[in-house]
Design an enzyme around this catalytic site. Structure first.
Site, short mmCIF file in Angstrom:
data_model
loop_
_atom_site.label_atom_id
_atom_site.label_comp_id
_atom_site.label_asym_id
_atom_site.label_seq_id
_atom_site.Cartn_x
_atom_site.Cartn_y
_atom_site.Cartn_z
N THR A 187 0.82 -1.21 0.00
CA THR A 187 0.00 0.00 0.00
C THR A 187 0.85 1.26 0.00
O THR A 187 0.32 2.37 0.11
CB THR A 187 -0.92 0.02 1.23
OG1 THR A 187 -0.12 -0.08 2.42
CG2 THR A 187 -1.90 -1.15 1.19
N GLY A 229 2.36 4.40 -1.08
CA GLY A 229 2.09 5.34 -2.16
C GLY A 229 0.66 5.40 -2.63
O GLY A 229 0.37 6.07 -3.63
N THR A 230 -0.26 4.73 -1.96
CA THR A 230 -1.65 4.74 -2.42
C THR A 230 -2.26 6.14 -2.33
O THR A 230 -3.05 6.53 -3.19
CB THR A 230 -2.50 3.75 -1.62
OG1 THR A 230 -2.30 3.97 -0.22
CG2 THR A 230 -2.12 2.32 -1.95
N GLY A 231 -1.91 6.89 -1.28
CA GLY A 231 -2.44 8.24 -1.16
C GLY A 231 -1.95 9.15 -2.27
O GLY A 231 -2.72 9.94 -2.83
N CYS A 232 -0.67 9.03 -2.61
CA CYS A 232 -0.11 9.81 -3.71
C CYS A 232 -0.82 9.48 -5.02
O CYS A 232 -1.17 10.36 -5.81
CB CYS A 232 1.39 9.51 -3.87
SG CYS A 232 2.39 9.78 -2.41
#
Length: 268
Positions: free
Chosen positions: A204, A206-209
């Site tokens: 997970t 880098g999922t926000g990016c």
């Protein structure tokens, strides 16, 4: 082709930061550009060091981009200090930037602090009022709203408080919830839930990016805010469901936070 700009830190492992932003924007059909706020030494297990650019060099990057290829949208990710935040805000106002998506990155998925505590107020005062959308996760929403979040009603209360405080839309991401992946969009007094199934994928990082960059890309292409969020969420869910198997080394990295240069500090 429409254009999108990512203003964020570099991730040498390629999973988060501007590298993730470039991939997400490209896959969502726009020409992607970057202004680097910092170099980081990190991987899927943590951040071991951060080396900031100077405010002057960040301004030079932004001036080079806006004077030649004005972006149709701007995504702002990791900005670790107050002087850099002020520089970004000044440039966005000077160049009349539009479709600004702010991912208020404070702590990485692995637990490393990415925003110095004294910069939080600058972020709130200078940058968030310029955004058309803010995309905090649960811990970030708690900081921005000054509320504890334990369920969906709390998410709604926090999103409403943030939206009213900064005059923008808020996507409160539920990925840090233990039971679901439901995100809440609060916009112009209306709440819209984007329901998602939690995917058991250990990668997970880098999922926000990726989500905020995909939203910015779709805004650049002219989709509405709701449609941009839905398209970005569908894209991210598909990426996680593909179950890319990223290897991990023999042991965890030291998660100590180091800022190199004028703003040097080390977390406990």
């Amino acid at each position: 082709m429409k254009t999108a700009l990512s203003i964020a830190g570099s991730d040498c492992s390629g999973g988060a930061g501007i590298q993730a932003d470039l991939k997400a924007m490209t896959m969502n059909g726009v020409y992607a550009m970057t202004a680097v706020t910092a170099l980081t030494a990190q991987n899927t297990m943590g951040v071991s060091a951060i080396f900031e650019v100077t405010p002057q060099f960040l301004r030079q990057q932004l001036e080079a981009i806006f004077s030649d290829i004005p972006p149709d949208s701007v995504k702002i990710g990791m900005v670790s200090s107050a002087p850099l935040i002020r520089t970004i805000a000044q440039c966005l106002r000077e160049f009349h930037a539009r479709n600004i998506v702010v991912d208020p990155v404070m702590v990485s998925t692995s637990g490393s602090r990415l925003l110095s505590e004294d910069a939080v107020s600058t972020l709130q005062e200078e940058l968030l009022p310029l955004a058309c959308l803010i995309t905090p996760n649960i811990p970030e929403a708690e900081v921005l709203a000054g509320l504890s979040i334990a369920g969906e009603e709390d998410m709604l209360a926090a999103a409403r408080r943030i939206g009213e405080a900064y005059g923008c839309a808020v996507l409160c991401k539920g990925g840090h919830s233990v039971s679901d992946a439901n995100d809440l969009l609060y916009h112009q007094g209306q709440a819209t839930w984007f329901r998602g199934k939690r995917i058991d994928n250990p990668n997970t990082h880098g999922t926000g990016c990726t989500l905020s960059s995909a939203i910015a890309a779709n805004l650049a292409k002219g989709f509405s805010l709701k449609a941009s969020v839905q398209r970005a969420k569908d894209y991210l869910s598909g990426a996680l469901a593909a179950m890319l198997d990223l290897g991990q080394g023999p042991g965890p990295m030291d998660h100590a936070f180091h800022l190199t240069g004028e703003f040097a500090r080390e977390a406990e």
